[in-house]
Write a protein that holds these residues in place. Sequence first.
Motif, PDB file in Angstrom:
ATOM      1  N   ARG A 205       0.851  -1.193   0.000  1.00 44.28           N
ATOM      2  CA  ARG A 205       0.000   0.000   0.000  1.00 44.28           C
ATOM      3  C   ARG A 205       0.884   1.240   0.000  1.00 44.28           C
ATOM      4  NH1 ARG A 205      -3.873   1.711   5.093  1.00 44.28           N
ATOM      5  NH2 ARG A 205      -5.035   3.384   4.034  1.00 44.28           N
ATOM      6  N   TYR A 218       2.794   5.018  10.689  1.00 47.38           N
ATOM      7  CA  TYR A 218       1.570   4.302  10.326  1.00 47.38           C
ATOM      8  C   TYR A 218       0.418   4.803  11.192  1.00 47.38           C
ATOM      9  CZ  TYR A 218       4.069   0.679   7.631  1.00 47.38           C
ATOM     10  OH  TYR A 218       4.802  -0.011   6.688  1.00 47.38           O
ATOM     11  N   TRP A 222      -3.611   4.536  10.069  1.00 39.76           N
ATOM     12  CA  TRP A 222      -4.484   3.454  10.511  1.00 39.76           C
ATOM     13  C   TRP A 222      -5.721   3.905  11.295  1.00 39.76           C
ATOM     14  CZ3 TRP A 222       0.091  -0.117  12.303  1.00 39.76           C
ATOM     15  CH2 TRP A 222       0.659  -0.718  11.174  1.00 39.76           C
ATOM     16  N   ASP A 225      -8.184   4.937   8.864  1.00 37.42           N
ATOM     17  CA  ASP A 225      -8.730   3.799   8.122  1.00 37.42           C
ATOM     18  C   ASP A 225      -9.940   3.212   8.836  1.00 37.42           C
ATOM     19  OD1 ASP A 225      -6.700   3.936   6.200  1.00 37.42           O
ATOM     20  OD2 ASP A 225      -5.410   2.532   7.282  1.00 37.42           O
ATOM     21  N   ASP A 273      -0.544  -4.720   5.088  1.00 45.19           N
ATOM     22  CA  ASP A 273      -1.779  -3.980   4.857  1.00 45.19           C
ATOM     23  C   ASP A 273      -2.556  -4.552   3.677  1.00 45.19           C
ATOM     24  OD1 ASP A 273      -0.971  -2.279   6.907  1.00 45.19           O
ATOM     25  OD2 ASP A 273      -1.693  -0.488   5.873  1.00 45.19           O
ATOM     26  N   SER A 291      -6.690  -3.399  10.291  1.00 46.18           N
ATOM     27  CA  SER A 291      -5.506  -3.232  11.146  1.00 46.18           C
ATOM     28  C   SER A 291      -5.581  -4.061  12.419  1.00 46.18           C
ATOM     29  CB  SER A 291      -5.303  -1.753  11.494  1.00 46.18           C
ATOM     30  OG  SER A 291      -6.442  -1.219  12.138  1.00 46.18           O
TER      31      SER A 291
END
Length: 319
Positions: A205, A218, A222, A225, A273, A291
Amino acid sequence: MTRGGKQHKQHATRYANLRHMRISTAVLPLLLRAPPPQASEPAQHASEPSFTLISTSLLAQLLAVEQQACATSPLPPLRNRYFALRHGQSTSNVEGVISSNPAVGTVRHGLTTEGRLQARRAATRLLDAVGRERLGELLFVSSDFRRAEETAKEALGALVKIFEFESAVCLGDPERDGAECDLLVKLPRQLTHSGVRTSTLLRERWFGELDGTELRNYNQVWPRDLVSAAHVHKGAESVDAVTARVRRLVLELEDEFKHLPRGCTVIFSSHADTLQIAQCYLAGVDPRSFSMYRFRNGEVRELRQEADSLVEPVPLTYE
């Protein structure tokens, strides 16, 4: 209700908004942009992490992100079998940097020695998961990033070696002849002739502005997300974009092997991911929750169209 209306309702239900999730209390200062606790405050024991329940609506407010479910259409029933293999430990893992740029990842950041061992050990898990009777229909499809392609090649090579070692043991038995050994431990032709196919659709990704920075960044993507499958914070590739390319690849493979009575057994060698999003998507579980289903280096999982095929979720944590 019309067929189209029924399908639309099923699609909406399948990707209904997440309502609550458990996250580490360590994330709260980050979300609130508050300073972390002072060192003098009592610390939670390392083996007893502290988590809290938070609504996605509140998380959306804290992050200023609009809630958006996955927009990618579900897959039809599949004939092929699909397995996921996360790449072994890479030099970028050791360096602690995000490596998502194809210009870099396809030529650098290959496997460490430990990563090669992890990839080879994955062969025995693949053998058990796939089943010997299905190895004649096996195909490795890998991301074109070095770490993923090297993992696929190491795992495939180790599968071949397993059959060679077993054949040597059998041929060393004076009571067995070559024909009997071929019957018992014959190396499937597909393992030595198919090789590893690469696809850009399985790439890491893309993390935009965060590429090349430390892994803890990250944390900037995340949490978002979990709220939105469409966000592109810092130029990161959206969850929607990943599910769309996974869908395209799967449908291409379904069409390619539709002539096989049992379909093909496909091993996806890819990245955390990408594989986690793919697994949730195939299972019909909200891909925004990916995640919480972390893959370890060299881990093997079957990708099934069943929600109960997922491992137990682990609350999103921050280090």
